[in-house]
Design a protein around this motif. Sequence first.
Motif, PDB file in Angstrom:
ATOM      1  N   VAL A 133       0.597  -1.250  -0.092  1.00 21.89           N
ATOM      2  CA  VAL A 133       0.005   0.517  -0.032  1.00 21.89           C
ATOM      3  C   VAL A 133       0.943   0.900  -0.297  1.00 21.89           C
ATOM      4  O   VAL A 133       0.672   1.791  -0.482  1.00 21.89           O
ATOM      5  N   ASN A 134       1.786   1.307   1.159  1.00 20.49           N
ATOM      6  CA  ASN A 134       2.857   2.625   0.923  1.00 20.49           C
ATOM      7  C   ASN A 134       3.833   3.129  -0.852  1.00 20.49           C
ATOM      8  O   ASN A 134       3.395   3.857  -0.589  1.00 20.49           O
ATOM      9  N   ALA A 135       4.085   1.817  -1.039  1.00 23.88           N
ATOM     10  CA  ALA A 135       5.047   1.813  -2.549  1.00 23.88           C
ATOM     11  C   ALA A 135       3.559   2.399  -3.375  1.00 23.88           C
ATOM     12  O   ALA A 135       4.103   3.070  -4.559  1.00 23.88           O
ATOM     13  N   LEU A 136       2.578   1.889  -3.673  1.00 23.73           N
ATOM     14  CA  LEU A 136       1.537   2.658  -4.083  1.00 23.73           C
ATOM     15  C   LEU A 136       0.557   4.172  -4.173  1.00 23.73           C
ATOM     16  O   LEU A 136       1.013   4.803  -4.760  1.00 23.73           O
ATOM     17  N   LEU A 137       0.841   4.274  -2.790  1.00 25.46           N
ATOM     18  CA  LEU A 137       0.635   5.506  -2.746  1.00 25.46           C
ATOM     19  C   LEU A 137       1.576   6.176  -3.411  1.00 25.46           C
ATOM     20  O   LEU A 137       1.973   7.675  -3.897  1.00 25.46           O
ATOM     21  N   GLY A 138       2.840   5.692  -2.815  1.00 22.74           N
ATOM     22  CA  GLY A 138       4.031   6.831  -2.862  1.00 22.74           C
ATOM     23  C   GLY A 138       4.194   6.691  -4.752  1.00 22.74           C
ATOM     24  O   GLY A 138       4.433   7.811  -5.458  1.00 22.74           O
ATOM     25  N   LEU A 176      11.306   4.768  -5.678  1.00 19.74           N
ATOM     26  CA  LEU A 176      12.501   4.984  -5.975  1.00 19.74           C
ATOM     27  C   LEU A 176      12.915   4.835  -6.673  1.00 19.74           C
ATOM     28  O   LEU A 176      14.204   6.127  -7.211  1.00 19.74           O
ATOM     29  N   ALA A 177      13.635   4.579  -7.689  1.00 19.82           N
ATOM     30  CA  ALA A 177      14.509   4.807  -8.868  1.00 19.82           C
ATOM     31  C   ALA A 177      13.873   5.796  -9.466  1.00 19.82           C
ATOM     32  O   ALA A 177      14.534   6.314 -10.575  1.00 19.82           O
ATOM     33  N   MET A 178      11.951   6.010  -9.390  1.00 21.76           N
ATOM     34  CA  MET A 178      11.594   6.836 -10.644  1.00 21.76           C
ATOM     35  C   MET A 178      11.707   8.066  -9.777  1.00 21.76           C
ATOM     36  O   MET A 178      12.216   9.319 -10.102  1.00 21.76           O
ATOM     37  N   VAL A 179      11.437   8.430  -8.420  1.00 16.36           N
ATOM     38  CA  VAL A 179      11.814   9.397  -7.508  1.00 16.36           C
ATOM     39  C   VAL A 179      13.054   9.454  -7.343  1.00 16.36           C
ATOM     40  O   VAL A 179      13.423  10.887  -7.481  1.00 16.36           O
ATOM     41  N   TYR A 180      13.671   8.948  -6.972  1.00 13.87           N
ATOM     42  CA  TYR A 180      15.294   9.476  -7.194  1.00 13.87           C
ATOM     43  C   TYR A 180      15.361   9.911  -8.535  1.00 13.87           C
ATOM     44  O   TYR A 180      16.083  10.956  -8.201  1.00 13.87           O
ATOM     45  N   GLU A 181      15.321   9.540  -9.778  1.00 14.33           N
ATOM     46  CA  GLU A 181      15.904   9.757 -10.545  1.00 14.33           C
ATOM     47  C   GLU A 181      15.152  11.856 -10.879  1.00 14.33           C
ATOM     48  O   GLU A 181      15.712  12.945 -11.222  1.00 14.33           O
ATOM     49  N   LYS A 182      13.993  11.976 -10.693  1.00 14.19           N
ATOM     50  CA  LYS A 182      12.904  13.324 -10.816  1.00 14.19           C
ATOM     51  C   LYS A 182      13.586  13.825 -10.261  1.00 14.19           C
ATOM     52  O   LYS A 182      14.041  14.871 -10.515  1.00 14.19           O
ATOM     53  N   SER A 199       1.391  12.776  -9.093  1.00 18.42           N
ATOM     54  CA  SER A 199       0.671  13.343  -8.805  1.00 18.42           C
ATOM     55  C   SER A 199       2.162  14.689  -9.494  1.00 18.42           C
ATOM     56  O   SER A 199       0.996  15.982  -9.115  1.00 18.42           O
ATOM     57  N   GLY A 200       2.840  14.803  -8.855  1.00 21.08           N
ATOM     58  CA  GLY A 200       3.832  15.649  -9.238  1.00 21.08           C
ATOM     59  C   GLY A 200       4.216  16.073  -7.091  1.00 21.08           C
ATOM     60  O   GLY A 200       5.241  17.101  -7.339  1.00 21.08           O
ATOM     61  N   ASN A 201       3.863  15.552  -6.503  1.00 25.61           N
ATOM     62  CA  ASN A 201       4.124  15.491  -4.704  1.00 25.61           C
ATOM     63  C   ASN A 201       5.841  14.778  -4.874  1.00 25.61           C
ATOM     64  O   ASN A 201       4.558  13.540  -4.286  1.00 25.61           O
ATOM     65  N   LEU A 202       6.711  15.086  -4.839  1.00 24.36           N
ATOM     66  CA  LEU A 202       7.489  14.066  -4.864  1.00 24.36           C
ATOM     67  C   LEU A 202       8.369  13.485  -3.401  1.00 24.36           C
ATOM     68  O   LEU A 202       8.387  12.876  -3.718  1.00 24.36           O
ATOM     69  N   GLN A 203       8.575  14.855  -2.251  1.00 20.22           N
ATOM     70  CA  GLN A 203       8.234  14.341  -1.539  1.00 20.22           C
ATOM     71  C   GLN A 203       7.688  13.552  -0.485  1.00 20.22           C
ATOM     72  O   GLN A 203       7.896  12.516  -0.047  1.00 20.22           O
ATOM     73  N   SER A 204       6.428  13.716  -1.863  1.00 15.94           N
ATOM     74  CA  SER A 204       5.787  13.051  -0.460  1.00 15.94           C
ATOM     75  C   SER A 204       5.865  11.050  -1.205  1.00 15.94           C
ATOM     76  O   SER A 204       5.633  10.591  -0.344  1.00 15.94           O
ATOM     77  N   ALA A 205       5.850  11.656  -2.801  1.00 20.16           N
ATOM     78  CA  ALA A 205       5.921  10.116  -2.611  1.00 20.16           C
ATOM     79  C   ALA A 205       7.597   9.711  -2.361  1.00 20.16           C
ATOM     80  O   ALA A 205       7.180   8.512  -2.298  1.00 20.16           O
ATOM     81  N   ARG A 206       8.773  10.152  -2.232  1.00 15.46           N
ATOM     82  CA  ARG A 206       9.917   9.591  -1.953  1.00 15.46           C
ATOM     83  C   ARG A 206       9.458   8.916  -0.548  1.00 15.46           C
ATOM     84  O   ARG A 206       9.594   7.915   0.057  1.00 15.46           O
ATOM     85  N   ALA A 207       9.240  10.182   0.803  1.00 17.65           N
ATOM     86  CA  ALA A 207       8.620   9.929   2.018  1.00 17.65           C
ATOM     87  C   ALA A 207       7.584   8.412   2.221  1.00 17.65           C
ATOM     88  O   ALA A 207       7.971   7.008   3.587  1.00 17.65           O
ATOM     89  N   ALA A 208       7.013   8.175   1.378  1.00 15.87           N
ATOM     90  CA  ALA A 208       5.707   6.617   1.523  1.00 15.87           C
ATOM     91  C   ALA A 208       6.333   5.915   0.744  1.00 15.87           C
ATOM     92  O   ALA A 208       6.613   4.752   1.298  1.00 15.87           O
TER      93      ALA A 208
END
Length: 652
Positions: free
Chosen positions: A530-535, A564-570, A541-550
């Motif tokens: 659930v946390n990964a899908l929430l991330g 995380l591979a996508m979030v860190y790159e962004k 949605s463009g909320n990268l910090q919340s994505a990283r935390a989740a």
Amino acid sequence: MTEVPSQKDPGAPSATSAKPASGGTSTPAETKKRKSRAVAESRPQAPAPHSTGHSLPIQLPFLEKIKQRHVGRVAILYLVVGYLVLEVFGVFVHLLALPEWVGRGVVIVVALGFPVALLFAWAYEITPEGIKPSDQVEPKLSNSKQTGKRLDFAIMALMAVALTYFIVDKFWLSKRITQVAVASTAPVKGAPATFAPPPHSIAVLPFVNMSGDKEQEYFSEGLTEEVLNSLARLNELQVAARTSSFSFQGEHPDIATVAHKLNVGAVLEGSVRRAGHTVRITTQLVNGITGFHLWSQTYDRDLGDVLKLQTEIADAVASALKVTLLGDVAAKIELGGTRNPEAFDAYLRATKAYYERQDVKELHGAVALYTESIRLDPNYALAYADRSLALATFARNWAKGTAVRASRDKAQADANKAIVLAPELAEAHLALASVFEDSLEFTSASPEYERARALAPGNARVLGDYGQFAVAMGHTESGLLAAHRAVELDPLNPNVHTALGRSLLIARRYEESILAMKNAKVLAPNDGHVNALLGLAYYYSGNLQSARAACEESTDELNKGFCLAMVYEKLGRHADAESVFANLRGRWGEDFSVFYGMIYAVWGDNARALDCLETAMGHRDAYLVAVKTAPLGSLRKEPRFQAIEKALKFPD
């Protein structure tokens, strides 16, 4: 001389009163006035109502007595007081979570007190001297009017209080109570803000095992699920799904709590006592709104009569709920079942093992029990359908190499066998649809999903699976409608909320997906998936910090790494993104090449993305279903991608 009245005349004026106002002789006018008064006072007088003489009480007509004794006023006063008592007490029942029998007891006491109050008003009267029987008190107009005025004042005052309470309750208090109730009992967003259960809605609580043997829990649970499924097959009823109903197991909740959490109008509960091939089932149906019993029954049956028993219970419940059933009820309920006691017992064991599996070994144990059930009754369609679903689960999540194809072939054979035995069995069509989807035969999967949904419009599992597939195929509205309906039927099941969130994610409704995932997280706070899908929803949605935390909070290695591979790159953390991706590929090899391709697509490396997707095509990776609607950017313009999409033959 002054005239002295005779002492024998009790009505004569006293000597003092006969004297003139001032000394000396009286004037002619004063003398005449005194004589007139003396004559009037000398006439016989009627005795006072409460004199000690021999006078009789005045007799009034019956209706006049009712009025004189203020019975009507007392009735109005009691009703107003009763309303206030019930309303105010109802607030404390909700806020303090008092047992439902307390509320019922207060209602009964108030109701029984009404005739008592009327009888008291008729039989007794409150006088200045105290409470006396009405027949011994003579009516006195002044006292009656005074008592009436006091009662009128009390009625008006209490009615003003009642009106004030009604206004406060309507516009503030009830909303506050609802907020408290939702926060404590129904934290899931989308649950009804007020308790408004649909007509003919019901939940089935796990039957209590009364056998004295904990090893028999599987039987009581399994029998409960069979009854639940029997009711769910009746389109005229709305039945809360298994996961939500079973979430109360071991809690002993009151009926009102269950009804409010599941938004149902009635709750079926019971107990099971088994002795060999004989079973005693005690059931009772309770109104979820009033708490009153609607129906109860005890059944003593041989296990070979379980199918007939399910029909009897379902028919009795429908009758108690005043539901008009359409078609052959027995044919719907007994569809795909067995009359073999040993086969039924093995099936119940298999079902419990499948629901509670934690690893591949336990999944194999469930498959073995389904196999035993089929051996005992080769015509047991439900056992074939459920074994098919279990085999498909193994092929999708654990099988490697040639075992994947072999497991899917077995699953397809079981699904086809179930359909031959019971063509109207929704679970059989769902199983076949699942096999077709995993085998990338989407044009064959689509009609099977549609058929399953048509046969079981009240089955949360069918609706959830259909919803995700429909959205993935681009049929967004019908898919989301089914996914939302699944949540209504199974509101306490985190997996159903996750399925809705995933469907919304595929549909690119990211804010709605975030809300659905948050609801799932409330129900399953430690679920890493659930946390990964929430991330991922935050990421898109463009909320990268919340994505990283989740995503960093997730314990699901695969989806956590994918996110995380996508979030860190962004975020510009290229080294971290590459490290996560390398670990992902080192851990899973080529098993999830579809996800690798999606990562490369986000990174802008279309060549490597296409290489990964072609590898997935070579493995016939079940997750290629995501290709049709996934956000892949410019990759869709590539001829190699268009060739892959064409080869997958997605339905229109």
